[in-house]
Design a protein around this motif. Structure first.
Motif, short mmCIF file in Angstrom:
data_model
loop_
_atom_site.label_atom_id
_atom_site.label_comp_id
_atom_site.label_asym_id
_atom_site.label_seq_id
_atom_site.Cartn_x
_atom_site.Cartn_y
_atom_site.Cartn_z
N UNK A 196 0.82 -0.99 -0.01
CA UNK A 196 0.10 -0.35 0.02
C UNK A 196 0.47 1.20 0.25
N UNK A 197 0.38 1.98 -0.92
CA UNK A 197 1.57 3.76 -0.97
C UNK A 197 0.54 4.42 -0.27
N UNK A 198 0.81 5.38 0.37
CA UNK A 198 0.06 6.35 0.88
C UNK A 198 0.58 7.83 0.10
N UNK A 199 -0.09 8.89 -0.59
CA UNK A 199 0.63 9.04 -1.16
C UNK A 199 -0.53 11.26 -1.00
N UNK A 200 0.49 12.05 -0.88
CA UNK A 200 0.16 13.43 -1.01
C UNK A 200 0.82 14.53 -0.61
N UNK A 201 0.68 15.51 -0.23
CA UNK A 201 1.56 16.46 -0.29
C UNK A 201 2.33 16.62 0.65
N UNK A 202 3.46 17.03 1.22
CA UNK A 202 4.23 17.02 2.13
C UNK A 202 3.73 17.00 2.93
N UNK A 203 2.76 18.18 3.14
CA UNK A 203 2.37 18.36 4.70
C UNK A 203 1.60 17.56 5.53
N UNK A 204 1.38 16.54 5.09
CA UNK A 204 0.15 15.57 5.40
C UNK A 204 1.51 14.53 5.74
N UNK A 205 2.11 14.09 5.40
CA UNK A 205 2.95 12.91 5.98
C UNK A 205 2.80 12.32 7.25
N UNK A 206 3.63 13.43 8.16
CA UNK A 206 3.96 13.39 8.82
C UNK A 206 2.55 12.45 9.74
N UNK A 207 1.26 13.34 9.36
CA UNK A 207 0.34 12.61 10.10
C UNK A 207 -0.42 11.13 9.73
N UNK A 208 0.50 11.09 8.18
CA UNK A 208 0.08 9.89 7.74
C UNK A 208 0.54 8.64 8.26
N UNK A 209 1.77 8.66 8.55
CA UNK A 209 2.72 8.24 9.24
C UNK A 209 2.21 8.15 10.49
N UNK A 210 1.90 9.08 11.56
CA UNK A 210 1.17 8.47 13.28
C UNK A 210 0.13 7.22 12.92
N UNK A 211 -0.49 7.69 11.37
CA UNK A 211 -1.58 6.81 11.56
C UNK A 211 -1.36 5.61 10.80
N UNK A 212 -0.31 4.86 10.06
CA UNK A 212 0.03 4.21 10.25
C UNK A 212 0.33 3.13 11.29
N UNK A 265 -0.72 3.99 14.65
CA UNK A 265 -1.32 3.66 15.39
C UNK A 265 -2.17 1.90 14.85
N UNK A 266 -1.53 1.86 13.43
CA UNK A 266 -3.10 0.95 13.16
C UNK A 266 -2.06 -0.14 12.70
N UNK A 267 -0.76 -0.62 12.99
CA UNK A 267 0.30 -2.06 12.51
C UNK A 267 0.22 -3.43 13.13
N UNK A 268 -0.50 -2.69 13.56
CA UNK A 268 -0.88 -4.78 14.71
C UNK A 268 -2.28 -5.16 13.81
N UNK A 269 -2.42 -4.53 13.13
CA UNK A 269 -3.56 -5.39 12.02
C UNK A 269 -3.16 -5.25 10.08
N UNK A 270 -1.86 -5.04 10.53
CA UNK A 270 -1.05 -4.84 8.72
C UNK A 270 0.00 -6.10 8.87
N UNK A 271 1.10 -5.70 7.69
CA UNK A 271 2.27 -5.78 8.02
C UNK A 271 3.52 -4.58 7.55
N UNK A 272 3.65 -4.37 8.99
CA UNK A 272 3.97 -3.19 8.81
C UNK A 272 5.09 -2.09 8.09
N UNK A 273 5.61 -3.65 7.41
CA UNK A 273 6.78 -2.98 6.19
C UNK A 273 5.95 -2.90 4.19
N UNK A 274 4.62 -2.88 4.87
CA UNK A 274 4.31 -2.84 3.53
C UNK A 274 3.28 -1.79 3.17
N UNK A 275 3.46 -0.95 3.81
CA UNK A 275 2.97 0.45 4.29
C UNK A 275 4.06 1.20 3.37
N UNK A 276 3.96 2.61 2.65
CA UNK A 276 4.49 3.05 1.85
C UNK A 276 4.00 4.54 1.97
N UNK A 277 4.73 6.05 2.69
CA UNK A 277 4.18 6.96 2.80
C UNK A 277 5.45 7.81 1.62
#
Length: 275
Positions: free
Chosen positions: A109-125, A127-139
């Protein structure tokens, strides 16, 4: 589901120019507990941290279109899951839709947006990393204005996908650069929720979609969660989609989640027209 009833019309100012008056929704239609795991995907809690009233932009809060699209994915892939899929979310905002895809079993899964959103997206990843394989998500950042530019091959430099030993959420400074188009090559599913807000960004968005589909899996589909806010914007969006050789199909309401659907939000399937 709890609903409020405050809708206003306001004028959107972009780069000093007045655009057509657009519909601004000042409330969330779906009464869900995003912060404490009350919102679930396939019986798994999906927690989302928002930064409301930060003044940084609209990408730090959850919009209804994201909730509708996430729950559509749950219905659409409840039996088959997303196993084997390389998923790209455009305009991820808080990352809710892409994280739903991760919970549903997507291989990448690739999560993409403008720079100002990325830290919050990473925080949300995290928060939920117990529900999926952490290394499969890229921001990472994906700017439609750059990818739609003629010299995109020179402008679109981004880091390579990191190995599992490197934190994929912060790998941008750790690997040699490559183009965004190389990074998203082979994508099998594209997701975009409520990304049409400013009319000036419609053309860059459509051109970005077309360029990504050109390097994606031949059977790649895009699911777009869309709320009409301007008839002129509607005409421009769907006109440009047709102009670049893409086809659009509106999904029937019966295909959406029965509790998480709205008369004002539609989901479209967009794909390349095969000659």
């Amino acid at each position: 589901l709890g609903k409020q009833n405050s809708i206003i019309n306001q004028e959107i100012i972009v780069e000093g120019k007045n655009t057509e008056t657009m519909l601004a929704i000042t409330w969330r239609e779906f009464d869900v507990d995003l912060h404490n795991g009350g919102f679930q995907i396939s019986s798994q809690p999906l927690k989302i941290q928002e930064r409301a009233n930060s003044g940084e932009g609209t990408g730090l809060i959850v919009w209804d279109g994201s909730i509708v699209l996430a729950k559509f994915l749950e219905v659409e892939f409840c039996n088959t899951t997303l196993k084997g899929k390389k998923v790209l979310e455009l305009g991820s905002g808080t990352g809710l839709v892409g994280l739903a895809a991760a919970i549903l079993g997507a291989d990448q899964v690739m999560l993409t947006d403008l720079e100002y959103t990325l830290d919050n997206i990473r925080d949300n990843v995290k928060l939920n990393q117990g529900n999926f394989v952490y290394e499969k998500v890229d921001v990472f950042e994906l700017d439609w204005m750059k990818i739609s530019a003629e010299d995109s091959e020179k402008q679109l430099e981004c880091t390579d996908t990191p190995p599992a030993t490197v934190d994929p959420l912060h790998a941008d400074s750790q690997k040699p650069v490559q183009t965004i188009l190389d990074r998203v090559k082979g994508t099998s599913l594209i997701l975009a929720a409520d990304v049409v807000w400013v009319e000036e960004l419609i053309s860059p968005l459509v051109l970005t979609i077309r360029k990504i589909l050109d390097v994606a899996d031949p059977n790649c589909l895009l699911y777009l969660s869309y709320q009409s806010r301007s008839t002129r914007a509607d005409r421009k969006l769907f006109g440009l989609i047709k102009e670049v050789g893409l086809s659009t199909e509106e999904l029937s309401a019966q295909r959406l989640h029965p509790e998480y659907s709205s008369k004002r939000i539609k989901i479209y399937k967009i794909f390349k027209v095969i000659a």
